[in-house]
Write an enzyme that holds these catalytic residues in place. Sequence first.
Site, PDB file in Angstrom:
ATOM      1  N   HIS A 191      -8.545  -7.552  -3.092  1.00 22.43           N
ATOM      2  CA  HIS A 191      -7.924  -8.444  -4.079  1.00 22.43           C
ATOM      3  C   HIS A 191      -8.892  -9.573  -4.450  1.00 22.43           C
ATOM      4  CE1 HIS A 191      -3.945  -7.115  -2.091  1.00 22.43           C
ATOM      5  NE2 HIS A 191      -3.918  -6.623  -3.300  1.00 22.43           N
ATOM      6  N   LYS A 232      12.030  -4.001  -1.791  1.00 20.10           N
ATOM      7  CA  LYS A 232      11.054  -3.947  -0.701  1.00 20.10           C
ATOM      8  C   LYS A 232      11.171  -5.191   0.170  1.00 20.10           C
ATOM      9  CE  LYS A 232       6.302  -2.657   0.068  1.00 20.10           C
ATOM     10  NZ  LYS A 232       5.009  -2.362  -0.495  1.00 20.10           N
ATOM     11  N   ARG A 268      -8.167   1.474  -7.458  1.00 16.96           N
ATOM     12  CA  ARG A 268      -9.024   1.915  -6.361  1.00 16.96           C
ATOM     13  C   ARG A 268      -9.558   3.320  -6.605  1.00 16.96           C
ATOM     14  NH1 ARG A 268      -4.686   0.140  -1.983  1.00 16.96           N
ATOM     15  NH2 ARG A 268      -3.527   1.153  -3.616  1.00 16.96           N
ATOM     16  N   SER A 295      -3.209  -3.364   1.643  1.00 21.65           N
ATOM     17  CA  SER A 295      -2.460  -4.322   2.455  1.00 21.65           C
ATOM     18  C   SER A 295      -1.690  -3.600   3.563  1.00 21.65           C
ATOM     19  CB  SER A 295      -1.464  -5.100   1.579  1.00 21.65           C
ATOM     20  OG  SER A 295      -2.153  -5.875   0.637  1.00 21.65           O
TER      21      SER A 295
END
Length: 161
Positions: free
Chosen positions: A16, A40, A89, A126
């Site tokens: 990040h 979440k 990514r 993460s």
Amino acid sequence: MRAIYPGSFSPPTLGHLDIIRRAAKLFGEVVVAVLSQSEKRYLFSLEERKDMLRRILIGVPNARVVSDTGLLADVAKREGADVILRGIRDASDLPLEMQMAAANRQIGGVDTVFLVCSPEYSLLSSSIVRDCARHRAPIAGMVPPEIVNDIYAACLRDVGL
Ligand code: PNS
């Protein structure tokens, strides 16, 4: 141009930070927006995620951090963002990112631009950081040093220690 860089940042990683630093050279201002995916549960509160980002972004003067519990399109409008910025990514990120970009364009009329992450961070996430930290494995090469202790502490808190 002002870019808004949204994410869960639970926790922020070196990946990040790499995207934010590079974006800060491309845009006049980068607004880092700590948001949540609905349904979440997060290891860190919104305030904790914002605080970690603030500390790791001290050296990036044209980046600032906001948080919100609502829609990204609304936050982008409120912050006067010209574009939404997301990091990619690899190709497996694309289907969901394209769906989100289309939805945000439909809801808020705002376009999304993508930066490809630096290769050294393409396998980092993460969730991997959280999993390593829960098992007390070293995470120094994955996150900025300023927040390593916060992450271990949150993992201990999560298991009630
Ligand atoms: O870091 P993440 O988990 O990939 O970030 C996803 C996030 C938080 C940016 C996304 O879930 C989001 O925008 N949440 C805010 C609510 C919203 O606007 N949902 C519709 C997105 S199309």
